[in-house]
Design an enzyme around this catalytic site. Structure first.
Site, PDB file in Angstrom:
ATOM      1  N   GLU A 147      35.841  43.315  40.761  1.00  0.00           N
ATOM      2  CA  GLU A 147      34.520  43.670  40.213  1.00  0.00           C
ATOM      3  C   GLU A 147      34.659  45.008  39.495  1.00  0.00           C
ATOM      4  O   GLU A 147      35.225  45.950  40.047  1.00  0.00           O
ATOM      5  CB  GLU A 147      33.524  43.794  41.372  1.00  0.00           C
ATOM      6  N   THR A 202      27.198  47.057  40.047  1.00  0.00           N
ATOM      7  CA  THR A 202      26.247  48.129  39.728  1.00  0.00           C
ATOM      8  C   THR A 202      25.435  47.783  38.485  1.00  0.00           C
ATOM      9  O   THR A 202      25.168  48.637  37.635  1.00  0.00           O
ATOM     10  CB  THR A 202      26.954  49.502  39.555  1.00  0.00           C
ATOM     11  N   LYS A 233      25.058  41.030  48.983  1.00  0.00           N
ATOM     12  CA  LYS A 233      25.901  42.182  49.286  1.00  0.00           C
ATOM     13  C   LYS A 233      25.171  43.003  50.352  1.00  0.00           C
ATOM     14  O   LYS A 233      23.958  43.193  50.238  1.00  0.00           O
ATOM     15  CB  LYS A 233      26.075  42.990  47.996  1.00  0.00           C
ATOM     16  N   ARG A 252      28.961  51.669  36.227  1.00  0.00           N
ATOM     17  CA  ARG A 252      28.479  53.040  36.444  1.00  0.00           C
ATOM     18  C   ARG A 252      29.249  54.033  35.580  1.00  0.00           C
ATOM     19  O   ARG A 252      29.116  55.233  35.752  1.00  0.00           O
ATOM     20  CB  ARG A 252      28.537  53.419  37.925  1.00  0.00           C
TER      21      ARG A 252
HETATM   22  C1  3PG Z   1      30.037  49.674  45.218  1.00  0.00           C
HETATM   23  O1  3PG Z   1      29.765  50.111  44.098  1.00  0.00           O
HETATM   24  O2  3PG Z   1      29.991  48.486  45.500  1.00  0.00           O
HETATM   25  C2  3PG Z   1      30.392  50.647  46.275  1.00  0.00           C
HETATM   26  O3  3PG Z   1      30.099  51.947  45.873  1.00  0.00           O
HETATM   27  C3  3PG Z   1      31.809  50.603  46.718  1.00  0.00           C
HETATM   28  O4  3PG Z   1      31.833  51.359  47.870  1.00  0.00           O
HETATM   29  P1  3PG Z   1      33.146  52.130  48.327  1.00  0.00           P
HETATM   30  O5  3PG Z   1      33.600  52.966  47.148  1.00  0.00           O
HETATM   31  O6  3PG Z   1      32.711  52.955  49.508  1.00  0.00           O
HETATM   32  O7  3PG Z   1      34.176  51.093  48.706  1.00  0.00           O
END
Ligand code: 3PG
Length: 238
Positions: free
Chosen positions: A58, A85, A145, A62
């Site tokens: 994925e 995101t 999620k 962002r």
């Molecule tokens: C996401 O965008 O799904 C999460 O911020 C990922 O979380 P992590 O960086 O703590 O694994």
């Protein structure tokens, strides 16, 4: 769009599975979450994931580089690729136009979910509460999620949240690492775990693609070992 039949009453009956790109995530049980500041890093990173045996990823929207990164990966790699995101309908169109095969959102947005459904794009919305989970169910979605998993109560919260919703499957994400991933995998409602620990922006910035391969292979190995455990041990955690 995910099309899950309702779970039958018996706990011993396997849960229904989504098809399409989401099925790939469910098979692997690991969703590497990538944050890219430079689209030029996209292909080397995905090749590092593939060397470890990963079949899905994925790319989060962002950073301004996200759409270009998705386009580069979609053109040159067969990895099952989603956009994360995703906060707006415009981003849905941007991501899907670039080649994203599914969409993940941090929270539940009726607008984004509807846009994905209208375009026939599988969508996995983020939830952390029973209210948000019911909104997902109302929208016809049974794969969500669980975010941010670590600070929203971890595996214990997931267990409590899933109890009234036996038809729902979760992708816990946020604060998961090699040291706590098995806590989540132990729960039968967990479809897959998501995380960036094997593809951290620091590793990308250092161009340490060998370490990305090593961490991804380690994560996949942990997940395979968790899957090899006695199923009665897994059910008892519910
Ligand atoms: C996401 O965008 O799904 C999460 O911020 C990922 O979380 P992590 O960086 O703590 O694994």
């Amino acid at each position: 769009m995910t099309d899950l039949a309702r779970l039958p009453d018996s706990d011993s009956t396997p849960a229904p599975q989504p098809d399409g790109p989401l099925a790939t995530i469910g098979t692997q049980r690991l969703l590497p979450v990538i944050v890219l500041h430079d689209a030029a890093d996209a292909l080397p990173l995905v090749r590092a994931l593939k060397r470890a045996g990963s079949t899905c990823a994925e790319v989060t929207f962002r950073t301004p580089a996200a759409a270009e990164a998705v386009r580069a990966i979609a053109q040159d790699s067969d990895i099952t690729l989603g956009a994360g995101t995703v906060l707006t309908v415009d981003q849905v169109d941007l991501a899907v136009g670039a080649g994203a095969q599914y969409v993940v959102t941090p929270g539940f947005s009726p607008h984004v979910v509807r846009a994905c459904q209208e375009r026939g794009v599988p969508v996995v919305p983020g939830v952390a509460t029973a209210t948000e989970l019911q909104m997902a169910l109302d929208a016809g979605l049974e794969l969500v999620k669980f975010f941010p998993a670590g600070t929203a109560g971890g595996a214990a919260h997931l267990k409590a949240l899933s109890a009234p919703f036996p038809m729902v499957r979760f992708i816990p994400t946020g604060g998961i690492s090699a040291t706590n991933v098995v806590d989540y995998l132990a729960h039968p409602a967990v479809f897959a775990v998501g995380g960036s620990w094997m593809v951290s922006p620091a590793l990308v910035a250092a161009q340490d693609f060998d370490e990305i391969t090593r961490r991804t292979a380690e994560a996949l190995s942990i997940i395979r070992s968790a899957g090899d455990r006695d199923p009665s041990e897994t059910r008892s955690t519910r």
